[in-house]
Design a protein around this motif. Sequence first.
Motif, PDB file in Angstrom:
ATOM      1  N   SER A 103       3.182 -26.856 -40.454  1.00 41.56           N
ATOM      2  CA  SER A 103       3.308 -28.124 -41.174  1.00 41.56           C
ATOM      3  C   SER A 103       2.444 -28.038 -42.430  1.00 41.56           C
ATOM      4  CB  SER A 103       2.846 -29.291 -40.306  1.00 41.56           C
ATOM      5  OG  SER A 103       3.639 -29.406 -39.137  1.00 41.56           O
ATOM      6  N   LEU A 104       3.094 -27.922 -43.590  1.00 47.39           N
ATOM      7  CA  LEU A 104       2.351 -27.871 -44.845  1.00 47.39           C
ATOM      8  C   LEU A 104       1.840 -29.252 -45.189  1.00 47.39           C
ATOM      9  CD1 LEU A 104       4.668 -25.584 -47.021  1.00 47.39           C
ATOM     10  CD2 LEU A 104       2.686 -24.912 -45.653  1.00 47.39           C
ATOM     11  N   LEU A 105       0.620 -29.318 -45.700  1.00 40.34           N
ATOM     12  CA  LEU A 105       0.069 -30.602 -46.116  1.00 40.34           C
ATOM     13  C   LEU A 105       0.594 -30.975 -47.500  1.00 40.34           C
ATOM     14  CD1 LEU A 105      -1.829 -30.003 -43.704  1.00 40.34           C
ATOM     15  CD2 LEU A 105      -3.636 -31.134 -45.010  1.00 40.34           C
ATOM     16  N   PRO A 106       0.699 -32.269 -47.800  1.00 42.35           N
ATOM     17  CA  PRO A 106       1.130 -32.687 -49.137  1.00 42.35           C
ATOM     18  C   PRO A 106       0.147 -32.204 -50.200  1.00 42.35           C
ATOM     19  CG  PRO A 106       1.161 -34.534 -47.588  1.00 42.35           C
ATOM     20  CD  PRO A 106       0.447 -33.409 -46.910  1.00 42.35           C
ATOM     21  N   VAL A 107       0.684 -31.912 -51.373  1.00 43.86           N
ATOM     22  CA  VAL A 107      -0.166 -31.444 -52.473  1.00 43.86           C
ATOM     23  C   VAL A 107      -1.253 -32.464 -52.792  1.00 43.86           C
ATOM     24  CG1 VAL A 107      -0.159 -30.954 -54.942  1.00 43.86           C
ATOM     25  CG2 VAL A 107       1.573 -29.919 -53.469  1.00 43.86           C
ATOM     26  N   GLU A 108      -0.929 -33.738 -52.679  1.00 39.64           N
ATOM     27  CA  GLU A 108      -1.917 -34.787 -52.962  1.00 39.64           C
ATOM     28  C   GLU A 108      -3.137 -34.655 -52.052  1.00 39.64           C
ATOM     29  OE1 GLU A 108       1.295 -35.229 -52.467  1.00 39.64           O
ATOM     30  OE2 GLU A 108       1.932 -35.815 -54.503  1.00 39.64           O
ATOM     31  N   ARG A 124     -11.321 -32.061 -54.595  1.00 37.06           N
ATOM     32  CA  ARG A 124     -12.168 -32.814 -55.533  1.00 37.06           C
ATOM     33  C   ARG A 124     -13.290 -33.550 -54.825  1.00 37.06           C
ATOM     34  NH1 ARG A 124      -6.935 -34.465 -59.122  1.00 37.06           N
ATOM     35  NH2 ARG A 124      -7.017 -32.667 -60.547  1.00 37.06           N
ATOM     36  N   ALA A 125     -13.055 -33.976 -53.597  1.00 37.03           N
ATOM     37  CA  ALA A 125     -14.137 -34.611 -52.840  1.00 37.03           C
ATOM     38  C   ALA A 125     -15.300 -33.639 -52.661  1.00 37.03           C
ATOM     39  CB  ALA A 125     -13.622 -35.082 -51.480  1.00 37.03           C
ATOM     40  N   ILE A 126     -14.984 -32.381 -52.443  1.00 40.67           N
ATOM     41  CA  ILE A 126     -16.029 -31.364 -52.287  1.00 40.67           C
ATOM     42  C   ILE A 126     -16.642 -30.994 -53.635  1.00 40.67           C
ATOM     43  CG2 ILE A 126     -16.466 -28.964 -51.627  1.00 40.67           C
ATOM     44  CD1 ILE A 126     -14.234 -29.355 -49.497  1.00 40.67           C
ATOM     45  N   ALA A 185       4.492 -24.989 -54.663  1.00 39.97           N
ATOM     46  CA  ALA A 185       3.794 -26.202 -55.096  1.00 39.97           C
ATOM     47  C   ALA A 185       2.312 -26.133 -54.760  1.00 39.97           C
ATOM     48  CB  ALA A 185       4.432 -27.428 -54.436  1.00 39.97           C
ATOM     49  N   ILE A 186       1.984 -25.637 -53.581  1.00 39.85           N
ATOM     50  CA  ILE A 186       0.576 -25.515 -53.198  1.00 39.85           C
ATOM     51  C   ILE A 186      -0.120 -24.465 -54.059  1.00 39.85           C
ATOM     52  CG2 ILE A 186      -0.961 -24.753 -51.338  1.00 39.85           C
ATOM     53  CD1 ILE A 186       0.895 -26.163 -49.370  1.00 39.85           C
ATOM     54  N   ILE A 187       0.560 -23.363 -54.339  1.00 43.62           N
ATOM     55  CA  ILE A 187      -0.018 -22.331 -55.211  1.00 43.62           C
ATOM     56  C   ILE A 187      -0.370 -22.911 -56.570  1.00 43.62           C
ATOM     57  CG2 ILE A 187       0.503 -20.216 -56.500  1.00 43.62           C
ATOM     58  CD1 ILE A 187       2.200 -19.361 -54.043  1.00 43.62           C
ATOM     59  N   ARG A 188       0.547 -23.651 -57.154  1.00 47.40           N
ATOM     60  CA  ARG A 188       0.300 -24.236 -58.477  1.00 47.40           C
ATOM     61  C   ARG A 188      -0.842 -25.247 -58.423  1.00 47.40           C
ATOM     62  NH1 ARG A 188       6.207 -24.041 -58.665  1.00 47.40           N
ATOM     63  NH2 ARG A 188       6.842 -22.449 -60.193  1.00 47.40           N
ATOM     64  N   ALA A 189      -0.913 -26.002 -57.337  1.00 49.50           N
ATOM     65  CA  ALA A 189      -2.002 -26.973 -57.188  1.00 49.50           C
ATOM     66  C   ALA A 189      -3.351 -26.264 -57.094  1.00 49.50           C
ATOM     67  CB  ALA A 189      -1.769 -27.834 -55.950  1.00 49.50           C
ATOM     68  N   VAL A 190      -3.431 -25.216 -56.285  1.00 51.62           N
ATOM     69  CA  VAL A 190      -4.685 -24.469 -56.134  1.00 51.62           C
ATOM     70  C   VAL A 190      -5.083 -23.830 -57.459  1.00 51.62           C
ATOM     71  CG1 VAL A 190      -5.739 -22.454 -55.025  1.00 51.62           C
ATOM     72  CG2 VAL A 190      -4.400 -24.073 -53.669  1.00 51.62           C
ATOM     73  N   SER A 191      -4.114 -23.287 -58.186  1.00 45.77           N
ATOM     74  CA  SER A 191      -4.402 -22.696 -59.495  1.00 45.77           C
ATOM     75  C   SER A 191      -5.034 -23.720 -60.432  1.00 45.77           C
ATOM     76  CB  SER A 191      -3.117 -22.143 -60.110  1.00 45.77           C
ATOM     77  OG  SER A 191      -3.327 -21.731 -61.439  1.00 45.77           O
ATOM     78  N   GLY A 192      -4.451 -24.909 -60.486  1.00 43.22           N
ATOM     79  CA  GLY A 192      -4.999 -25.951 -61.348  1.00 43.22           C
ATOM     80  C   GLY A 192      -6.385 -26.391 -60.922  1.00 43.22           C
ATOM     81  N   LEU A 193      -6.608 -26.482 -59.623  1.00 40.35           N
ATOM     82  CA  LEU A 193      -7.910 -26.918 -59.122  1.00 40.35           C
ATOM     83  C   LEU A 193      -8.995 -25.874 -59.392  1.00 40.35           C
ATOM     84  CD1 LEU A 193      -6.698 -28.526 -55.794  1.00 40.35           C
ATOM     85  CD2 LEU A 193      -7.805 -29.735 -57.679  1.00 40.35           C
ATOM     86  N   LEU A 194      -8.671 -24.601 -59.242  1.00 40.18           N
ATOM     87  CA  LEU A 194      -9.661 -23.563 -59.525  1.00 40.18           C
ATOM     88  C   LEU A 194     -10.118 -23.613 -60.975  1.00 40.18           C
ATOM     89  CD1 LEU A 194      -8.208 -20.475 -57.601  1.00 40.18           C
ATOM     90  CD2 LEU A 194     -10.170 -21.882 -56.955  1.00 40.18           C
ATOM     91  N   ARG A 195      -9.207 -23.956 -61.859  1.00 45.08           N
ATOM     92  CA  ARG A 195      -9.553 -24.031 -63.281  1.00 45.08           C
ATOM     93  C   ARG A 195     -10.500 -25.190 -63.580  1.00 45.08           C
ATOM     94  NH1 ARG A 195      -5.854 -20.628 -65.995  1.00 45.08           N
ATOM     95  NH2 ARG A 195      -4.064 -20.076 -64.685  1.00 45.08           N
ATOM     96  N   GLU A 234       0.259 -17.239 -61.090  1.00 46.91           N
ATOM     97  CA  GLU A 234      -0.718 -18.329 -61.132  1.00 46.91           C
ATOM     98  C   GLU A 234      -2.108 -17.936 -60.633  1.00 46.91           C
ATOM     99  OE1 GLU A 234      -0.466 -21.485 -62.180  1.00 46.91           O
ATOM    100  OE2 GLU A 234       1.640 -21.420 -62.792  1.00 46.91           O
ATOM    101  N   LEU A 235      -2.163 -17.085 -59.605  1.00 48.42           N
ATOM    102  CA  LEU A 235      -3.451 -16.827 -58.957  1.00 48.42           C
ATOM    103  C   LEU A 235      -4.036 -15.451 -59.226  1.00 48.42           C
ATOM    104  CD1 LEU A 235      -2.973 -18.594 -55.501  1.00 48.42           C
ATOM    105  CD2 LEU A 235      -4.213 -19.409 -57.508  1.00 48.42           C
ATOM    106  N   PHE A 236      -3.199 -14.445 -59.462  1.00 50.39           N
ATOM    107  CA  PHE A 236      -3.762 -13.127 -59.758  1.00 50.39           C
ATOM    108  C   PHE A 236      -4.740 -13.175 -60.938  1.00 50.39           C
ATOM    109  CE2 PHE A 236      -0.920  -9.655 -57.711  1.00 50.39           C
ATOM    110  CZ  PHE A 236      -0.957 -10.326 -56.495  1.00 50.39           C
ATOM    111  N   PRO A 237      -4.414 -13.870 -62.043  1.00 48.89           N
ATOM    112  CA  PRO A 237      -5.349 -13.890 -63.178  1.00 48.89           C
ATOM    113  C   PRO A 237      -6.663 -14.609 -62.878  1.00 48.89           C
ATOM    114  CG  PRO A 237      -3.135 -14.475 -63.886  1.00 48.89           C
ATOM    115  CD  PRO A 237      -3.130 -14.520 -62.387  1.00 48.89           C
ATOM    116  N   LEU A 238      -6.680 -15.442 -61.838  1.00 50.24           N
ATOM    117  CA  LEU A 238      -7.885 -16.192 -61.498  1.00 50.24           C
ATOM    118  C   LEU A 238      -8.708 -15.498 -60.412  1.00 50.24           C
ATOM    119  CD1 LEU A 238      -6.424 -19.827 -61.346  1.00 50.24           C
ATOM    120  CD2 LEU A 238      -7.516 -18.678 -63.282  1.00 50.24           C
TER     121      LEU A 238
END
Length: 270
Positions: A55-60, A67-69, A87-97, A131-135
């Motif tokens: 069960s994948l969690l929602p991106v939200e 962000r809470a952490i 969608a999760i990959i793109r979300a994680v990429s944005g959050l790492l930045r 999305e993630l290899f460059p990071l």
Amino acid sequence: MGKNYVTVLTIAGSDGSGGAGIQADSKTVGALDCYALSVITAVTAQNTCGVRGISLLPVESLYEQFRAIADDIRIDAVKIGMLGSSAIIRAVSGLLRELENNPPVILDTVLGSSGGTTLLPEEAIEVMKAELFPLATLITPNLPESAILTGMKQPPATDEAIEGAAVMLHEAGAASVLIKGGHTEGGECRDCLFSNGRFFWFSSKKIETLNTHGTGCTLSSAIAAFMARGEVMERAVEKAKAYTTEALKAGAGYHLGSGRGPLDHLFRFR
């Protein structure tokens, strides 16, 4: 003021049986004198015999957890495991930045479970690479994953082929690459690290045990812990491999479930 914890944030799926995923990461990080933080990407129904459901969690939810952490706690290293979707990959990429301190990022390129269950859809593989290899400070594919990620028809089997695959993955965007050799035949496990234009080989005797569930999760989170503590790449990999080997050795003496059991992550405290 008290002492500061050295922290590792692990972004991965939950494994209720405790052998892999967030649970294995957290035990590993704690055993190596760091403080484990987590962002859960998915809840899996699995045991020592295999994965029954995902069960994948929602991106939200990922945004809220991360962000809470990050708004409150300094993150000294990041380990990424199961992601599950584009969608999760793109979300994680944005959050790492969003992380201003640029901590080391260890990406365990989880494509499937050891039992053969697909954990990342084929169409998401190129998204992960883009999305993630460059990071990523380091990516840690096993031999079958290295073949899929490079487009090889079969896993590399010789030292030359493994080094070639590592270079290809570096050229695809990853700063450093560790190709894990646990799937090779014979009594030796040899891992190849390509970093800063150099190859480093790490060898250890294979442990005769059925309890191998979560080995990849353990190694990548151990590398993240040692890098969070300031070790250079080669030394972090060396120490992480030694820890994982000892956890495999210690776990061989235990019985859990009727399939492939876990490593003993807490062997140092028994």
